[in-house]
Structures are given as structure tokens and as C-alpha cells.
Design a protein around this motif. Structure first.
Motif, short mmCIF file in Angstrom:
data_model
loop_
_atom_site.label_atom_id
_atom_site.label_comp_id
_atom_site.label_asym_id
_atom_site.label_seq_id
_atom_site.Cartn_x
_atom_site.Cartn_y
_atom_site.Cartn_z
N PRO A 70 0.83 -1.21 0.00
CA PRO A 70 0.00 0.00 0.00
C PRO A 70 0.87 1.26 0.00
O PRO A 70 2.02 1.23 0.43
N ASP A 105 -3.52 5.84 0.06
CA ASP A 105 -4.45 4.80 -0.37
C ASP A 105 -5.54 4.62 0.68
O ASP A 105 -5.31 4.80 1.87
N SER A 135 -8.13 6.57 4.86
CA SER A 135 -6.90 6.63 4.07
C SER A 135 -5.68 6.44 4.98
O SER A 135 -5.67 6.84 6.14
#
Length: 172
Positions: free
Chosen positions: A6, A10, A135
């Protein structure tokens, strides 16, 4: 081909795991508070116990700063419960982290060295800070037990980040 790791910024889709003591713990997704997510190697890891002892002692500071705390491993309930009982951890403790969950988090996965260590593949350490919108703000993953962010410094940095509305860094 390895699963991509990740990237800060993201969105972390919600992962729901069973929680020691009953109920569930949800990692990621939308929530009211910021989240500190710690992935630990499991009952077999002495270094994890030292790290989680510090976190347990600091938990009120994290809560006061507006964070929920979730700590998870691939251990089954009996091992996770034994750790919670032995060390009196007072944060949410999830168990049965699957390899699909490990891949979604981007943590490294190891084979046990011996049957005495554990009976399954397990996640290496990871520390994640997740914004209320789901996020990822901070991602710290390690391929072994010796490298983890220092928790006082991390909290200080997160308080600064929140107060100054800093964006995720290292997005490229």
C-alpha cells in the motif's frame, strides 16, 4: 509476482477480525477517530511483547490524542487470549489475521522456523496510521522483529500532523 505494498494516501478497505473478549475489531474503513493499527508476529515473539508493553502503557496518551488502537496477529484465539491474560493488554486485540488480510496490508509474511515457534505462516511487524476517512497516513512495515517505529516519537509526530493538517508523505 509479489503483492504491491500500500501507498500513503491509499484507502484501506475495512478488514473485520474477531476480537479477544468477544465481538470484532475493524481495521481501516471510515470511522469517527484516527486509528493506530499494529500488526504483531504473535505469541512466539518476545520483541513484540516488549513493544506492546510500551503501547499498553501509552494507550491513554493515544486515546487522548483522538486515536483508536487495534493490535492484530495471525494467532488463533487461544494464543491471543493467553498473551492478553499474561500481559494485561487493554487495547483491542484481534486474531486470525489471514494471509489475504496480510496481503491487503502489505506486511511481510514468514514461515515458522520450528514447530515450537508457531504452527502457521505469520505476519511480520507493521504499524499503520489511518485517517478517519480510511486513508493511510503512515505505513511502517518490517521484514523482521527488530525494526519498528518508536511509539513516543510516532505519537508526537501524529499530534503535529493532525494539528497542522499535514497530508500523507512518500506517495510516489
Amino acid at each position: 509476482m509479489p503483492t504491491p505494498k500500500p501507498i500513503a494516501g491509499d484507502h484501506l478497505d475495512a478488514i473485520t477480525l474477531p476480537k479477544v473478549g468477544g465481538g470484532t475489531v475493524t481495521l481501516g474503513g471510515m470511522r469517527d477517530n484516527w486509528s493506530l493499527l499494529v500488526v504483531y508476529r504473535g505469541k512466539h515473539c518476545g520483541r513484540c511483547k516488549k513493544y506492546l508493553k510500551i503501547l499498553n502503557e501509552m494507550r491513554d496518551k493515544w486515546y487522548d490524542a483522538g486515536f483508536d488502537i487495534a493490535v492484530v496477529s495471525a494467532d488463533p484465539l487461544d494464543k491471543a487470549q493467553a498473551d492478553r491474560d499474561a500481559f494485561d493488554w487493554q487495547f483491542d486485540l484481534g486474531y486470525d489475521l489471514s494471509e489475504a488480510h496480510m496481503a491487503a496490508l502489505g506486511v511481510y509474511v514468514s514461515e515458522p522456523l520450528t514447530a515450537a515457534e508457531t504452527d502457521r505462516r505469520f505476519a511480520e511487524p507493521g504499524v499503520f496510521v489511518v485517517r478517519p476517512d480510511g486513508s493511510l497516513l503512515l505505513i511502517s512495515i518490517s521484514n523482521g522483529p527488530s525494526a519498528r517505529p518508536e511509539l513516543e516519537e510516532l505519537l508526537d509526530g501524529m499530534i503535529f500532523t493532525i494539528e497542522n493538517e499535514r497530508p500523507p508523505r512518500g506517495t510516489a
